[in-house]
Design a protein around this motif. Structure first.
Motif, PDB file in Angstrom:
ATOM      1  N   ARG A 130      29.238  48.735  46.065  1.00  0.00           N
ATOM      2  CA  ARG A 130      28.959  47.339  45.762  1.00  0.00           C
ATOM      3  C   ARG A 130      29.622  46.417  46.779  1.00  0.00           C
ATOM      4  NH1 ARG A 130      30.519  42.756  42.992  1.00  0.00           N
ATOM      5  NH2 ARG A 130      28.895  41.821  41.664  1.00  0.00           N
ATOM      6  N   ILE A 131      28.889  45.402  47.203  1.00  0.00           N
ATOM      7  CA  ILE A 131      29.446  44.375  48.082  1.00  0.00           C
ATOM      8  C   ILE A 131      30.441  43.551  47.275  1.00  0.00           C
ATOM      9  CG2 ILE A 131      28.913  42.376  49.526  1.00  0.00           C
ATOM     10  CD1 ILE A 131      26.061  43.542  49.814  1.00  0.00           C
ATOM     11  N   PRO A 132      31.683  43.392  47.727  1.00  0.00           N
ATOM     12  CA  PRO A 132      32.682  42.644  46.957  1.00  0.00           C
ATOM     13  C   PRO A 132      32.253  41.203  46.690  1.00  0.00           C
ATOM     14  CG  PRO A 132      33.725  43.859  48.743  1.00  0.00           C
ATOM     15  CD  PRO A 132      32.244  43.954  48.977  1.00  0.00           C
ATOM     16  N   ASP A 133      32.752  40.674  45.589  1.00  0.00           N
ATOM     17  CA  ASP A 133      32.403  39.300  45.210  1.00  0.00           C
ATOM     18  C   ASP A 133      32.805  38.301  46.286  1.00  0.00           C
ATOM     19  OD1 ASP A 133      31.328  40.151  42.818  1.00  0.00           O
ATOM     20  OD2 ASP A 133      33.130  39.726  41.640  1.00  0.00           O
ATOM     21  N   SER A 134      33.931  38.533  46.958  1.00  0.00           N
ATOM     22  CA  SER A 134      34.378  37.595  47.992  1.00  0.00           C
ATOM     23  C   SER A 134      33.403  37.556  49.158  1.00  0.00           C
ATOM     24  CB  SER A 134      35.772  37.982  48.486  1.00  0.00           C
ATOM     25  OG  SER A 134      35.774  39.302  49.020  1.00  0.00           O
ATOM     26  N   VAL A 135      32.850  38.707  49.518  1.00  0.00           N
ATOM     27  CA  VAL A 135      31.875  38.755  50.614  1.00  0.00           C
ATOM     28  C   VAL A 135      30.564  38.128  50.159  1.00  0.00           C
ATOM     29  CG1 VAL A 135      30.589  40.275  52.151  1.00  0.00           C
ATOM     30  CG2 VAL A 135      32.976  40.786  51.610  1.00  0.00           C
ATOM     31  N   ARG A 136      30.151  38.407  48.937  1.00  0.00           N
ATOM     32  CA  ARG A 136      28.946  37.787  48.409  1.00  0.00           C
ATOM     33  C   ARG A 136      29.064  36.262  48.437  1.00  0.00           C
ATOM     34  NH1 ARG A 136      25.923  41.103  43.811  1.00  0.00           N
ATOM     35  NH2 ARG A 136      26.234  43.235  44.571  1.00  0.00           N
ATOM     36  N   ALA A 137      30.220  35.754  48.011  1.00  0.00           N
ATOM     37  CA  ALA A 137      30.427  34.305  47.991  1.00  0.00           C
ATOM     38  C   ALA A 137      30.356  33.721  49.400  1.00  0.00           C
ATOM     39  CB  ALA A 137      31.773  33.985  47.346  1.00  0.00           C
ATOM     40  N   ALA A 138      30.902  34.438  50.378  1.00  0.00           N
ATOM     41  CA  ALA A 138      30.850  33.947  51.758  1.00  0.00           C
ATOM     42  C   ALA A 138      29.418  33.921  52.276  1.00  0.00           C
ATOM     43  CB  ALA A 138      31.731  34.825  52.656  1.00  0.00           C
ATOM     44  N   LEU A 139      28.620  34.902  51.918  1.00  0.00           N
ATOM     45  CA  LEU A 139      27.217  34.927  52.333  1.00  0.00           C
ATOM     46  C   LEU A 139      26.436  33.787  51.679  1.00  0.00           C
ATOM     47  CD1 LEU A 139      26.608  38.784  52.138  1.00  0.00           C
ATOM     48  CD2 LEU A 139      26.978  37.422  54.199  1.00  0.00           C
ATOM     49  N   VAL A 140      26.723  33.524  50.422  1.00  0.00           N
ATOM     50  CA  VAL A 140      26.081  32.404  49.723  1.00  0.00           C
ATOM     51  C   VAL A 140      26.426  31.087  50.414  1.00  0.00           C
ATOM     52  CG1 VAL A 140      26.089  31.075  47.569  1.00  0.00           C
ATOM     53  CG2 VAL A 140      25.916  33.572  47.497  1.00  0.00           C
ATOM     54  N   ALA A 165      26.988  38.919  57.610  1.00  0.00           N
ATOM     55  CA  ALA A 165      26.951  40.241  56.998  1.00  0.00           C
ATOM     56  C   ALA A 165      27.341  41.311  58.011  1.00  0.00           C
ATOM     57  CB  ALA A 165      25.563  40.522  56.428  1.00  0.00           C
ATOM     58  N   ALA A 166      26.771  41.238  59.214  1.00  0.00           N
ATOM     59  CA  ALA A 166      27.098  42.229  60.245  1.00  0.00           C
ATOM     60  C   ALA A 166      28.580  42.170  60.606  1.00  0.00           C
ATOM     61  CB  ALA A 166      26.239  42.006  61.483  1.00  0.00           C
ATOM     62  N   SER A 167      29.136  40.971  60.659  1.00  0.00           N
ATOM     63  CA  SER A 167      30.558  40.844  60.992  1.00  0.00           C
ATOM     64  C   SER A 167      31.441  41.382  59.884  1.00  0.00           C
ATOM     65  CB  SER A 167      30.902  39.381  61.284  1.00  0.00           C
ATOM     66  OG  SER A 167      30.862  38.600  60.094  1.00  0.00           O
ATOM     67  N   GLU A 168      30.907  41.499  58.671  1.00  0.00           N
ATOM     68  CA  GLU A 168      31.647  42.052  57.531  1.00  0.00           C
ATOM     69  C   GLU A 168      31.365  43.541  57.337  1.00  0.00           C
ATOM     70  OE1 GLU A 168      33.882  40.738  55.613  1.00  0.00           O
ATOM     71  OE2 GLU A 168      33.789  38.623  56.206  1.00  0.00           O
ATOM     72  N   GLY A 169      30.675  44.156  58.289  1.00  0.00           N
ATOM     73  CA  GLY A 169      30.407  45.575  58.205  1.00  0.00           C
ATOM     74  C   GLY A 169      29.198  45.950  57.378  1.00  0.00           C
ATOM     75  N   LEU A 170      28.334  44.975  57.090  1.00  0.00           N
ATOM     76  CA  LEU A 170      27.132  45.216  56.303  1.00  0.00           C
ATOM     77  C   LEU A 170      25.918  45.370  57.206  1.00  0.00           C
ATOM     78  CD1 LEU A 170      27.648  42.513  53.532  1.00  0.00           C
ATOM     79  CD2 LEU A 170      27.887  44.986  53.228  1.00  0.00           C
ATOM     80  N   ALA A 171      24.950  46.122  56.733  1.00  0.00           N
ATOM     81  CA  ALA A 171      23.650  46.225  57.390  1.00  0.00           C
ATOM     82  C   ALA A 171      22.615  45.563  56.492  1.00  0.00           C
ATOM     83  CB  ALA A 171      23.287  47.684  57.647  1.00  0.00           C
ATOM     84  N   GLY A 172      21.457  45.262  57.042  1.00  0.00           N
ATOM     85  CA  GLY A 172      20.447  44.572  56.247  1.00  0.00           C
ATOM     86  C   GLY A 172      19.042  44.888  56.705  1.00  0.00           C
ATOM     87  N   SER A 173      18.119  44.707  55.794  1.00  0.00           N
ATOM     88  CA  SER A 173      16.695  44.804  56.110  1.00  0.00           C
ATOM     89  C   SER A 173      15.958  43.813  55.222  1.00  0.00           C
ATOM     90  CB  SER A 173      16.157  46.225  55.905  1.00  0.00           C
ATOM     91  OG  SER A 173      16.262  46.620  54.547  1.00  0.00           O
TER      92      SER A 173
END
Length: 330
Positions: free
Chosen positions: A135-145, A269-277
């Motif tokens: 799961r993506i942490p809530d803190s990272v989710r909030a930053a993306l929002v 997201a990429a800077s936080e180590g996440l990938a996306g599609s």
């Protein structure tokens, strides 16, 4: 850091080279940049010859891709220490003219946060590969929002029941796509056999990813009705983490804002180590797009469904040479 005296043609080409790494539908790269030395202004225009009339008849998706390229241009300029002033749709009489960016505008604030995302421009690649069940942490989710909010859009991670409804709509859309000869042919026209030539646009076969053998992640299969020899299979995550990107209104300026928000989210997201599609299949059918909205809120226009998670970035896909997409005038 660039200065007034060092903003030469080489520097402008470097900014545009960063801009064109942005994602676009089927990697069509539907943009052109013009730089005026006298006005120190880059204008971004849509290349409607690269539109997708079947999958994107309103050119909404085209505008999203151009908006993403605009965000990259702004990030590259901020990284170089340039203060920019951006005007969307500067001439209503010219629909193809999407934006004007004044470089080194003296009275504009420097977006240091955006400049800090510059490194991710070259790291971010669309990933059609499996992600971890983490799961993506809530803190990272909030930053993306917050990143989406800064560009005038709203990002919302889907709850379980809404996610399942969206996944069902995507499955329906994929079935419609497979049955539609025109859409299948259009998608095929933007796929590339990487062993035959060195492509500069479109989706090369090495970027298709594996055939999904299981899991709930929504992955567009660019092979379409074809079977590619030697292509592997993989199980994808059972509980994909999906987020919807919405805007209040739904016109060309909103699509450009959404594209900028989309790319800002992807870079963070990429800077936080996440990938996306992208899971845009249902967005390409007007009746299904309407149903993608969260029924609890009932407002907003969905511009993109994102799949995010921990996994490998996808392979680098081709880009047109800068000289094909940039014109410099005195």
């Amino acid at each position: 850091m660039l200065t007034h005296t060092t903003l030469d043609d080489t520097a402008v080409r470097a900014l545009v080279a960063d801009a064109v790494t942005a994602p676009s539908m089927h990697n069509a790269q539907p943009w052109h940049f013009d730089y005026s030395r006298a006005h120190r202004t880059v204008t971004l225009s849509a290349d409607f010859d690269r539109a997708l009339p079947m999958a994107d008849p309103t050119t909404r998706g085209l505008h999203l891709g151009c908006g993403a390229a605009l965000l990259n241009l702004r990030a590259a300029a901020a990284h170089a220490g340039l203060r920019t002033k951006t005007t969307l749709l500067p001439d209503p009489r010219t629909p193809a003219l999407l934006a004007a960016v004044r470089l080194d505008a003296p009275h504009e604030p420097l977006d240091a946060g955006l400049g800090g995302l510059h490194r991710a421009i070259r790291e971010r690649h669309t990933s059609r590969l499996p992600f971890a069940e983490r799961r993506i942490p809530d803190s990272v989710r909030a930053a993306l929002v917050e990143a989406a909010t800064r560009e005038g859009a709203r990002l919302e991670f889907l709850t379980t029941w809404h996610r399942e409804a969206v996944l069902d709509l995507i499955v329906h859309a994929e079935g419609y796509d497979r049955m539609d000869d025109g859409r299948d042919a259009e998608q095929r026209s933007w796929t590339r056999d990487s062993s035959a030539a060195s492509p500069v646009d479109g989706v090369p076969d090495y970027a298709f990813g594996p055939v999904k053998s299981g899991g709930g992640a929504p992955i567009r299969d660019f092979a379409g009705r074809r079977s590619l020899p030697g292509r592997g299979y993989a199980a994808f995550e059972q509980q994909p983490q999906l987020a919807s990107l919405t805007t209040t209104r739904d016109g060309p300026a909103d699509w450009l804002r959404a594209g900028q928000a989309l790319e800002r989210v992807l870079l963070l997201a990429a800077s936080e180590g996440l990938a996306g599609s992208f899971a845009s299949q249902a967005l390409e059918w007007p009746d299904l797009r309407w149903l993608l909205r969260d029924p609890l809120h009932g407002t907003g226009n969905v511009q993109m469904i994102l799949r995010l998670g921990y996994g490998p970035q996808g392979p680098r896909t081709p880009r047109r040479p800068v000289d094909q997409v940039l014109t410099i005038t005195p």
